[in-house]
Motif scaffolding. Structure first.
Motif, short mmCIF file in Angstrom:
data_model
loop_
_atom_site.label_atom_id
_atom_site.label_comp_id
_atom_site.label_asym_id
_atom_site.label_seq_id
_atom_site.Cartn_x
_atom_site.Cartn_y
_atom_site.Cartn_z
N LEU A 192 0.83 -1.20 0.00
CA LEU A 192 0.00 0.00 0.00
C LEU A 192 0.87 1.26 0.00
N SER A 193 1.96 1.22 0.77
CA SER A 193 2.89 2.36 0.79
C SER A 193 3.52 2.55 -0.58
N GLN A 194 3.82 1.44 -1.23
CA GLN A 194 4.37 1.49 -2.58
C GLN A 194 3.41 2.17 -3.54
N MET A 195 2.13 1.79 -3.46
CA MET A 195 1.14 2.38 -4.36
C MET A 195 0.83 3.82 -3.99
N ALA A 196 0.92 4.14 -2.70
CA ALA A 196 0.69 5.53 -2.28
C ALA A 196 1.76 6.45 -2.84
N ASN A 197 2.94 5.90 -3.06
CA ASN A 197 4.04 6.64 -3.68
C ASN A 197 4.29 6.06 -5.06
N ILE A 198 3.24 6.07 -5.87
CA ILE A 198 3.27 5.36 -7.14
C ILE A 198 4.34 5.87 -8.09
N GLN A 199 4.59 7.17 -8.08
CA GLN A 199 5.60 7.71 -8.98
C GLN A 199 6.98 7.18 -8.61
N GLY A 200 7.22 7.03 -7.30
CA GLY A 200 8.49 6.47 -6.87
C GLY A 200 8.63 5.02 -7.30
N PHE A 201 7.53 4.26 -7.26
CA PHE A 201 7.56 2.87 -7.69
C PHE A 201 7.87 2.77 -9.18
N VAL A 202 7.22 3.61 -9.97
CA VAL A 202 7.43 3.56 -11.42
C VAL A 202 8.88 3.90 -11.75
N ALA A 203 9.43 4.90 -11.07
CA ALA A 203 10.82 5.29 -11.32
C ALA A 203 11.77 4.16 -10.94
N ALA A 204 11.50 3.50 -9.80
CA ALA A 204 12.36 2.40 -9.36
C ALA A 204 12.28 1.22 -10.33
N ALA A 205 11.07 0.93 -10.82
CA ALA A 205 10.89 -0.17 -11.77
C ALA A 205 11.63 0.11 -13.08
N ALA A 206 11.58 1.37 -13.52
CA ALA A 206 12.28 1.75 -14.74
C ALA A 206 13.79 1.60 -14.58
N LYS A 207 14.29 1.97 -13.39
CA LYS A 207 15.73 1.86 -13.12
C LYS A 207 16.18 0.40 -13.14
#
Length: 332
Positions: A261-276
């Protein structure tokens, strides 16, 4: 995974728009209503409104409208004048909206049946202010025209013969649906954390309901961005699979749910980490044979032969449906 084209996205969704009007039972409070009381100039202050009808009696209509909006936002995202809903969810959405439409019609009938009696009771309760309120009352026939609930659904197609500007506008709107979904998911995840998880060492299975709702919304709209949305769904499925079939949820399982849930709440951070991570995996991949490199270089030399995909553009901030504020009294 390939980026979906505009047509792919449009072919998988239906736009559902609500056609709803409510009567507020309010009229503007005017200086003459206050019997010549000296007031500050308009640029410094403005008068509020006077309630010509008991707001409690009108609450049901706001509740039904809010329920319809929630029904659509649970499975779709804001788009054009309504909500983009996956075609697969349309039957369920229509069934709920038809039920709300029926309830609205019944509530309207009941409200208008003894409208005059309710109005007189409200005026009597107003006491010394009753004459001010009475000057602004409306007959039942006028109010009936201001209470309406309906909805419509339509399919959007890519304009083939339209101008370039029209095509670009639609491309931005469609391309932005994925960003809109991510913002809405982030908002829902934040609310779920605050309402059901933060500060708790264990929760009941009831706390899983909003998590499952978020997952269902992501699964239904996965065609908007399969790679990013698919990654989120996999993570949610992984933590839900560890949940015991009975008893309280606690310990590592609870930590896993809070984590996703914390990951989804900071969704932009998750997307950036996944791209990296994806970039690092690409760099670490073994080099291709020379002859294969040459073929790839040759294909890249003619980008004009590749069909362009609309660039994903950001959309305005997600529109959060505010909770109604309890209103009492005749003026504010």
């Amino acid at each position: 995974m390939a980026t979906p084209t505009i047509n792919t996205i449009l072919n998988n969704l239906i736009v559902v728009a609500l056609d709803t009007t409510l009567w507020s039972g309010e009229k503007k409070l005017r200086p003459e209503d206050l019997g010549g009381v000296k007031l500050p100039p308009d640029k410094l202050a403005s008068l509020g409104s006077k309630r010509t009808f008991d707001p409690v009696a009108l609450r049901i209509f706001k509740t039904l409208k809010r329920r319809a909006e929630r029904t659509l936002s649970d499975v779709g995202v804001r788009f054009l004048s309504g909500y983009a809903v996956p075609e697969s969810a349309l039957d369920t959405v229509f069934q709920i909206l038809v039920e709300i439409e029926t309830e609205f019609a019944e509530a309207k009938r009941d409200f208008l049946f003894d409208y005059d009696a309710k109005l007189e009771a409200w005026l009597k309760e107003a006491g010394e202010w009753s004459e001010i309120v009475r000057k602004a009352v409306e007959p039942a026939s006028s109010v009936a025209n201001k209470l309406h609930f309906g909805f419509t659904a339509y399919k959007v197609g890519e304009p083939v013969a339209a101008s370039v500007k029209v095509q670009e506008t639609l491309a931005r709107q469609v391309g932005g649906l994925s960003d809109q979904l991510m913002q809405e998911v982030a908002q829902a995840a934040k609310e779920t954390l605050e309402e059901s998880y933060n500060g708790r060492t264990e929760v009941t299975r009831k706390a899983l309901s909003p998590v499952n709702n978020i997952k269902a919304k992501l699964e239904g709209l996965m065609f908007l961005n399969p790679s990013e949305i698919g990654g989120l769904v996999m993570n949610v499925n992984a933590v839900l699979a560890a949940v015991p079939k009975s008893g309280p949820i606690q310990g590592a399982v609870l930590a896993g749910i809070v984590g996703v849930l914390s990951q989804m709440a900071n969704i932009q951070g998750f997307v950036a980490a996944a791209a990296k991570v994806q970039q690092e995996e690409t760099k670490a991949a073994p080099a291709a044979a020379p002859e294969k490199k040459a073929k790839k270089a040759k294909a890249a030399a003619v980008p004009e032969q590749v069909q362009a995909v609309a660039e994903i553009a950001p959309v305005p901030e997600v529109q959060v449906i505010p909770e109604p504020v309890e209103e009492t009294g005749w003026f504010w």
